[in-house]
Design a protein around this motif. Structure first.
Motif, PDB file in Angstrom:
ATOM      1  N   UNK A 216      73.543  45.074   4.950  1.00 25.55           N
ATOM      2  CA  UNK A 216      72.431  44.117   5.112  1.00 25.55           C
ATOM      3  C   UNK A 216      71.071  44.818   5.183  1.00 25.55           C
ATOM      4  N   UNK A 217      71.050  46.092   5.631  1.00 23.82           N
ATOM      5  CA  UNK A 217      69.721  46.706   5.801  1.00 23.82           C
ATOM      6  C   UNK A 217      69.565  48.084   5.159  1.00 23.82           C
ATOM      7  N   UNK A 218      70.631  48.875   5.062  1.00 25.09           N
ATOM      8  CA  UNK A 218      70.443  50.224   4.486  1.00 25.09           C
ATOM      9  C   UNK A 218      69.959  50.173   3.030  1.00 25.09           C
ATOM     10  N   UNK A 219      70.481  49.247   2.185  1.00 20.75           N
ATOM     11  CA  UNK A 219      69.987  49.214   0.790  1.00 20.75           C
ATOM     12  C   UNK A 219      68.511  48.845   0.677  1.00 20.75           C
ATOM     13  N   UNK A 220      67.929  48.290   1.772  1.00 18.23           N
ATOM     14  CA  UNK A 220      66.509  47.909   1.703  1.00 18.23           C
ATOM     15  C   UNK A 220      65.586  49.105   1.988  1.00 18.23           C
ATOM     16  N   UNK A 221      66.180  50.229   2.402  1.00 20.45           N
ATOM     17  CA  UNK A 221      65.353  51.390   2.767  1.00 20.45           C
ATOM     18  C   UNK A 221      65.153  52.298   1.555  1.00 20.45           C
ATOM     19  N   UNK A 222      63.945  52.850   1.486  1.00 18.71           N
ATOM     20  CA  UNK A 222      63.632  53.738   0.364  1.00 18.71           C
ATOM     21  C   UNK A 222      63.183  55.085   0.934  1.00 18.71           C
ATOM     22  N   UNK A 223      64.123  56.036   0.988  1.00 14.82           N
ATOM     23  CA  UNK A 223      63.827  57.343   1.569  1.00 14.82           C
ATOM     24  C   UNK A 223      64.198  58.415   0.560  1.00 14.82           C
ATOM     25  N   UNK A 228      73.149  56.963   5.100  1.00 12.19           N
ATOM     26  CA  UNK A 228      74.500  56.398   4.981  1.00 12.19           C
ATOM     27  C   UNK A 228      74.995  55.906   6.349  1.00 12.19           C
ATOM     28  N   UNK A 229      75.948  54.955   6.354  1.00 12.70           N
ATOM     29  CA  UNK A 229      76.465  54.490   7.646  1.00 12.70           C
ATOM     30  C   UNK A 229      77.423  55.512   8.267  1.00 12.70           C
ATOM     31  N   UNK A 230      77.489  55.500   9.589  1.00  8.85           N
ATOM     32  CA  UNK A 230      78.458  56.350  10.285  1.00  8.85           C
ATOM     33  C   UNK A 230      79.863  55.883   9.917  1.00  8.85           C
ATOM     34  N   UNK A 231      80.811  56.810   9.982  1.00  7.40           N
ATOM     35  CA  UNK A 231      82.180  56.415   9.626  1.00  7.40           C
ATOM     36  C   UNK A 231      82.996  56.041  10.857  1.00  7.40           C
ATOM     37  N   UNK A 232      82.630  56.637  12.019  1.00  9.57           N
ATOM     38  CA  UNK A 232      83.529  56.455  13.161  1.00  9.57           C
ATOM     39  C   UNK A 232      83.242  55.206  13.991  1.00  9.57           C
ATOM     40  N   UNK A 233      82.063  54.636  13.803  1.00  9.28           N
ATOM     41  CA  UNK A 233      81.702  53.402  14.522  1.00  9.28           C
ATOM     42  C   UNK A 233      82.004  53.474  16.020  1.00  9.28           C
ATOM     43  N   UNK A 234      82.804  52.517  16.492  1.00  7.36           N
ATOM     44  CA  UNK A 234      83.079  52.354  17.923  1.00  7.36           C
ATOM     45  C   UNK A 234      83.625  53.575  18.629  1.00  7.36           C
ATOM     46  N   UNK A 235      84.364  54.399  17.875  1.00 10.55           N
ATOM     47  CA  UNK A 235      85.056  55.507  18.540  1.00 10.55           C
ATOM     48  C   UNK A 235      84.281  56.825  18.502  1.00 10.55           C
ATOM     49  N   UNK A 236      83.088  56.812  17.893  1.00 11.39           N
ATOM     50  CA  UNK A 236      82.361  58.074  17.694  1.00 11.39           C
ATOM     51  C   UNK A 236      82.071  58.774  19.023  1.00 11.39           C
ATOM     52  N   UNK A 237      81.634  58.009  20.029  1.00 17.52           N
ATOM     53  CA  UNK A 237      81.279  58.617  21.316  1.00 17.52           C
ATOM     54  C   UNK A 237      82.484  59.286  21.963  1.00 17.52           C
ATOM     55  N   UNK A 238      83.611  58.575  21.957  1.00 17.85           N
ATOM     56  CA  UNK A 238      84.837  59.098  22.582  1.00 17.85           C
ATOM     57  C   UNK A 238      85.273  60.387  21.870  1.00 17.85           C
ATOM     58  N   UNK A 239      85.314  60.329  20.530  1.00 16.88           N
ATOM     59  CA  UNK A 239      85.794  61.489  19.759  1.00 16.88           C
ATOM     60  C   UNK A 239      84.848  62.678  19.916  1.00 16.88           C
ATOM     61  N   UNK A 240      83.537  62.416  19.860  1.00 19.13           N
ATOM     62  CA  UNK A 240      82.567  63.511  19.971  1.00 19.13           C
ATOM     63  C   UNK A 240      82.575  64.141  21.350  1.00 19.13           C
TER      64      UNK A 240
END
Ligand code: BGC
Length: 301
Positions: A216-223, A228-240
């Motif tokens: 919904x929002x990343x394709x609207x950005x021009x950098x 890119x979106x994170x892959x781990x989502x909900x579990x990123x904090x726990x895993x890291x």
């Protein structure tokens, strides 16, 4: 990386944890979530962390990594942007270690999410400068140079329109101001273009709950850099957090020092306390001024 460690992610509404396979970043058991106690004082949160760990049958020697949404230096919380001020100056490492009986290693929440993305997710194997940004109640950041973390970068607090950028472009601002995706993306564009100008990253990874809706929002950005979106989502904090706790333990076993100067932490703490006192004084003055204005107005009527 072989073996297992335990990861815990402390958020405003829930405290979540599970053992983590350090080879893949996957949780080896279903995670447990306990609501964050309110008020979320250090003591109350420490009790919840202990309760969470004791619900799992893990060896007392298993290292435990815990995320926390603040600057963490030498295990001590130095800021409290979206948490109770009582955390400032708390030796979170020591408190949780004492309460749980495990060797606990505390880390900034965005740094943990960043480590997870670099080890197991969208940044795997990436060299150069990588910025990971987490968009939630606040905005967290993790900066990597050739895979090495520069801790506590706090890029959510870059000044934008005279205030911390996160006040303007966090996901909570989108919800609070009822912004549509296009309007919010406009704010993200301004923010990330600034970050890009300052650090010239070769990759930007966007995490946080809202990254589920990245289309919904990343394709609207021009950098210039891919974003890119994170892959781990909900579990990123726990895993890291688990991966970092394992690393910290290995470092200790090899006789390594914390690598951070305790004197600097003491000085930073003194400054943080002074700042708090100043804020409290200003709030008191504002209240007084407000009261006298109100009584003057009442007299006029
Ligand atoms: C805090 C950071 C944290 C981020 C995301 C910010 O307000 O200052 O330490 O990483 O929120 O939770």
């Amino acid at each position: 990386m072989n073996g297992k460690a335990f990861g815990i992610d402390i958020g405003g509404s829930g405290i979540k944890g599970a053992p983590v396979d350090l080879g893949t970043g996957a949780l080896t058991e279903d995670r447990l979530r306990i609501p964050t106690p309110q008020p979320s004082t250090p003591e109350a949160v420490a009790d919840t962390v202990a309760e969470l760990i004791s619900s799992f049958d893990i060896s007392p020697s298993m290292p435990v990594g815990v995320t926390f949404p603040a600057v963490i230096q030498n295990g001590v919380a130095l800021t409290a942007a979206n948490v109770d001020d009582a955390w400032i100056g708390t030796d979170v490492d020591a408190l949780f270690t004492e309460r749980t009986g495990h060797d606990v290693f505390v880390v900034n929440d965005a740094d943990a999410a960043g480590i997870a993305e670099m080890e197991f997710g969208a940044g795997r194997g990436r060299r150069g400068v990588v910025v990971v940004a987490t968009l939630g109640t606040g905005v967290g950041s993790a900066l990597f140079v050739d895979g090495t973390l520069v801790p506590n970068t706090e890029l959510g607090h870059l000044l934008l329109h005279g205030d911390s950028a996160e006040k303007h472009m966090a996901d909570s601002a989108r919800v609070r101001e009822d912004l549509d995706w296009k309007a919010w993306a406009g704010r993200l564009q301004e923010y990330f273009a600034h970050v890009e100008f300052l650090f010239s990253p070769t990759l930007i990874i966007v995490g946080g709950g809202v990254s589920k809706k990245h289309e919904k929002f990343l394709p609207l950005l021009d950098l210039k850099a891919p974003i890119v979106p994170a892959k781990l989502r909900n579990e990123a904090g726990i895993a890291g957090a688990a991966a970092l706790a394992h690393r910290a333990e290995q470092h200790q076993q090899q006789g390594g020092s914390p690598g951070q100067d305790a004197e600097v932490t003491k000085k930073a703490l003194k400054a943080a306390r002074k700042q708090l006192e100043k804020q409290a004084k200003r709030a008191k003055q504002d209240k007084k001024a407000d009261k006298s204005k109100k009584s003057k107005n009442a007299k006029k009527k």
